[in-house]
Scaffold this active site. Structure first.
Site, PDB file in Angstrom:
ATOM      1  N   HIS A  26       0.857  -1.189   0.000  1.00  0.00           N
ATOM      2  CA  HIS A  26       0.000   0.000   0.000  1.00  0.00           C
ATOM      3  C   HIS A  26       0.891   1.237   0.000  1.00  0.00           C
ATOM      4  CE1 HIS A  26      -2.660   3.133   1.560  1.00  0.00           C
ATOM      5  NE2 HIS A  26      -3.671   2.383   1.145  1.00  0.00           N
ATOM      6  N   ASP A  47       0.894   4.174   1.394  1.00  0.00           N
ATOM      7  CA  ASP A  47       1.244   4.744   2.691  1.00  0.00           C
ATOM      8  C   ASP A  47       2.206   3.838   3.455  1.00  0.00           C
ATOM      9  OD1 ASP A  47      -0.371   6.992   2.309  1.00  0.00           O
ATOM     10  OD2 ASP A  47      -2.131   5.970   3.104  1.00  0.00           O
ATOM     11  N   LYS A  48       2.035   2.526   3.298  1.00  0.00           N
ATOM     12  CA  LYS A  48       2.935   1.593   3.981  1.00  0.00           C
ATOM     13  C   LYS A  48       4.307   1.552   3.320  1.00  0.00           C
ATOM     14  CE  LYS A  48       1.295   0.767   7.516  1.00  0.00           C
ATOM     15  NZ  LYS A  48       2.123   1.190   8.600  1.00  0.00           N
ATOM     16  N   GLU A  81      10.105  11.911   7.026  1.00  0.00           N
ATOM     17  CA  GLU A  81       8.829  11.750   6.323  1.00  0.00           C
ATOM     18  C   GLU A  81       9.112  11.355   4.876  1.00  0.00           C
ATOM     19  OE1 GLU A  81       6.297  12.027   8.201  1.00  0.00           O
ATOM     20  OE2 GLU A  81       7.143  13.155   9.875  1.00  0.00           O
ATOM     21  N   GLU A  96      14.092  16.098   9.766  1.00  0.00           N
ATOM     22  CA  GLU A  96      15.232  16.582  10.545  1.00  0.00           C
ATOM     23  C   GLU A  96      16.008  15.405  11.128  1.00  0.00           C
ATOM     24  OE1 GLU A  96      13.722  20.886  12.116  1.00  0.00           O
ATOM     25  OE2 GLU A  96      13.489  19.189  13.468  1.00  0.00           O
ATOM     26  N   LYS A 135      -5.646  -4.399   0.483  1.00  0.00           N
ATOM     27  CA  LYS A 135      -6.321  -3.977   1.708  1.00  0.00           C
ATOM     28  C   LYS A 135      -7.246  -5.101   2.158  1.00  0.00           C
ATOM     29  CE  LYS A 135      -7.551   0.386   2.119  1.00  0.00           C
ATOM     30  NZ  LYS A 135      -8.218   1.701   1.917  1.00  0.00           N
ATOM     31  N   PHE A 166      -8.096  -4.183 -10.705  1.00  0.00           N
ATOM     32  CA  PHE A 166      -7.159  -3.517  -9.785  1.00  0.00           C
ATOM     33  C   PHE A 166      -5.741  -3.867 -10.246  1.00  0.00           C
ATOM     34  CE2 PHE A 166      -6.006  -3.052  -4.952  1.00  0.00           C
ATOM     35  CZ  PHE A 166      -5.146  -2.015  -5.257  1.00  0.00           C
ATOM     36  N   ASP A 196      -1.907   5.744  -6.237  1.00  0.00           N
ATOM     37  CA  ASP A 196      -2.315   6.718  -5.213  1.00  0.00           C
ATOM     38  C   ASP A 196      -1.055   7.139  -4.461  1.00  0.00           C
ATOM     39  OD1 ASP A 196      -3.812   8.295  -3.545  1.00  0.00           O
ATOM     40  OD2 ASP A 196      -4.665   6.645  -2.387  1.00  0.00           O
ATOM     41  N   ALA A 197      -0.895   8.403  -4.212  1.00  0.00           N
ATOM     42  CA  ALA A 197       0.285   8.875  -3.492  1.00  0.00           C
ATOM     43  C   ALA A 197       0.309   8.323  -2.074  1.00  0.00           C
ATOM     44  CB  ALA A 197       0.314  10.404  -3.459  1.00  0.00           C
ATOM     45  N   ARG A 246       0.025   7.866   7.703  1.00  0.00           N
ATOM     46  CA  ARG A 246      -1.408   8.006   7.410  1.00  0.00           C
ATOM     47  C   ARG A 246      -2.217   6.763   7.781  1.00  0.00           C
ATOM     48  NH1 ARG A 246      -2.615  11.055   1.747  1.00  0.00           N
ATOM     49  NH2 ARG A 246      -1.703   9.159   0.870  1.00  0.00           N
ATOM     50  N   LYS A 247      -1.564   5.759   8.342  1.00  0.00           N
ATOM     51  CA  LYS A 247      -2.296   4.533   8.685  1.00  0.00           C
ATOM     52  C   LYS A 247      -2.112   4.219  10.171  1.00  0.00           C
ATOM     53  CE  LYS A 247      -4.288   3.575   4.835  1.00  0.00           C
ATOM     54  NZ  LYS A 247      -4.289   4.999   4.462  1.00  0.00           N
ATOM     55  N   LYS A 273      10.378   7.950  13.158  1.00  0.00           N
ATOM     56  CA  LYS A 273      10.788   8.659  14.365  1.00  0.00           C
ATOM     57  C   LYS A 273      11.714   7.789  15.201  1.00  0.00           C
ATOM     58  CE  LYS A 273       6.439  11.221  14.475  1.00  0.00           C
ATOM     59  NZ  LYS A 273       5.171  11.469  15.192  1.00  0.00           N
ATOM     60  N   LYS A 310      11.371  10.119  20.544  1.00  0.00           N
ATOM     61  CA  LYS A 310      10.065  10.716  20.313  1.00  0.00           C
ATOM     62  C   LYS A 310       9.014   9.909  21.075  1.00  0.00           C
ATOM     63  CE  LYS A 310      12.240  12.903  16.852  1.00  0.00           C
ATOM     64  NZ  LYS A 310      13.719  12.882  16.747  1.00  0.00           N
ATOM     65  N   ASP A 349       5.884   9.999  20.885  1.00  0.00           N
ATOM     66  CA  ASP A 349       4.835   9.458  20.019  1.00  0.00           C
ATOM     67  C   ASP A 349       5.055   7.962  19.813  1.00  0.00           C
ATOM     68  OD1 ASP A 349       3.321  11.697  19.556  1.00  0.00           O
ATOM     69  OD2 ASP A 349       4.308  12.231  17.686  1.00  0.00           O
TER      70      ASP A 349
END
Length: 407
Positions: free
Chosen positions: A16, A18-19, A44, A57, A176, A250, A258-259, A264-265, A285, A289, A291
């Protein structure tokens, strides 16, 4: 608290878009931590048709110091990125590991962030940002994860294994899944619906009378066989509804379709919506961090509470302020399932005594300053098997200490 309900979670495959971005970002984290365990990374990644862009960074001895790249560092970063895409399996015209354009816009960490985060003199290392983090565990599955998400992940993992082994050469990397379960008395009793959409080789589709029905049957039957291997047989009934590539064709997928962007997941990465989420992504990260590291330690604590038989479900929240070492708050919710003398109030007092919940305390307890993050970036950060240095937050080694503290 409801006992009878229907609930759904989804997952996405390593292919995917995003992955793909998450895996690239975490490969950069691993690359830097392998050279400098105290590296600072916030990477990122953007992926789209024949293009990968890095931004963020960094600070890393032997790679980027005093505003300068070390000799060979830029080439090593690019090779790392291309190797990730190659391993996923993208060698298509619209996204090919060897020929996509690569742009690196990583730069030095802000000195203003560094002064608040780094330890100095009598000052302990502070949190890299403010925020809230949640951890969760449930006894629905042996891995103490929500069953809807656990099965969604495992369907896609098995499909990827079959694609790479050659058992299902008609599958392509992007996919998916979505699993809907019906619960009675808080236990899954039936799969109400299962959705799988997978990228495929040319002509392996059939929709509205178009395509190759026989080839589509091969794909559909293989996907259904994987579902039957993953889900317990008693959950698959005559009422279970299957949607396998419900939109039809597909063939164009991944970053060409798709970008993709890092982070995002986050619901796929965590608990499939069964638990609150603090909003912060993990991938890209370094473990200073919170997060990332505080989300890992809250899972560790919640899992140990459930594994020790103190509750059937447990949610834990921590909060932090940037530059401040100690958490501002700890919150425990046992969802009315507490057992063996456990209460939320008792655990809120006990848990900080078992693990120091400062950024450095978390990293030292779990051993997070290592290149262990590439394996987390697809198929979930939680519910995985702790092996060697990998997934240390999945260990259940606090049980005796928890019981002793409650005695």
């Amino acid at each position: 608290m409801r006992s009878d309900y229907v609930f759904t979670s989804e997952s996405v495959s390593e292919g995917h878009p995003d992955k793909v971005s998450d895996q690239i970002s975490d490969a950069i984290v691993d690359l830097f931590l392998a050279k400098d365990p105290e590296a600072r990374v916030a990477c990122e990644t953007l992926t789209t048709t024949q293009l990968v862009v890095l931004a963020g960074e960094i600070r890393c001895k032997g790679v980027y110091e005093n505003g300068e790249w070390a000799p060979g560092a830029l080439e090593e970063i690019e090779k790392t990125v291309r190797d990730v895409v190659k391993a996923i399996g993208y060698a298509q015209d619209g996204f090919h590991w060897e020929t996509f354009e690569f742009i690196n816009r990583l730069h030095g960490q802000s000195a203003h962030i560094a002064q608040g985060v780094d330890a100095s003199g009598n000052k302990d290392e502070g949190a890299g940002d403010q925020g809230i983090m949640f951890g969760y565990a449930s006894d629905e599955t042996p891995d103490l994860m929500p069953a809807t998400l656990d099965y969604s992940h495992k369907i896609l993992q098995r499909l990827a294994e079959d694609r790479k082994s050659g058992a299902a050469p008609f599958l392509e990397p992007d996919a998916k899944s979505q699993v809907t379960l019906r619960y009675e008395n808080e236990r899954p009793v039936e799969a109400a619906a299962i959705v799988v959409s997978t990228q495929h080789a040319p002509d392996y589709y059939f929709h509205n009378g178009e395509g190759d029905e026989a080839k589509y049957a091969v794909l559909r039957d293989h996907v259904k066989s994987v579902i039957a291997q993953v889900l317990p047989a008693e959950l698959l009934t005559e009422n279970t509804v299957y949607h396998i590539n419900p939109t039809g064709r597909f063939e164009i997928g991944g970053p060409d379709g798709d970008a993709g962007l890092t982070g995002r997941k986050i619901i796929v990465d965590t608990y499939g919506g069964a638990s609150p989420h603090g909003g912060g992504a993990f991938s890209g990260k370094d473990p200073t961090k919170v997060d990332r590291s505080a989300a890992y330690v809250t899972r560790y604590l919640a899992k140990n509470v459930v594994a020790a038989g103190l509750a059937r479900r447990c949610t834990i929240q921590l909060s932090y302020a940037i530059g401040v070492a100690e958490p501002l708050s700890i919150y425990v919710d046992l969802h009315g399932t507490e057992k063996n003398g456990a209460t939320e109030a008792k655990l809120e007092k006990i848990l900080p005594g078992l693990v120091r919940l400062t950024p450095r305390g978390i990293r030292m307890h779990l051993g997070l300053n290592k290149p262990i993050y590439g394996t987390t970036a697809a198929y979930g950060h939680f519910g995985r098997k702790p092996e060697g240095d990998l997934f240390p937050w999945e260990r259940t080694d606090l049980g005796e200490a928890l019981k002793a503290a409650l005695a």
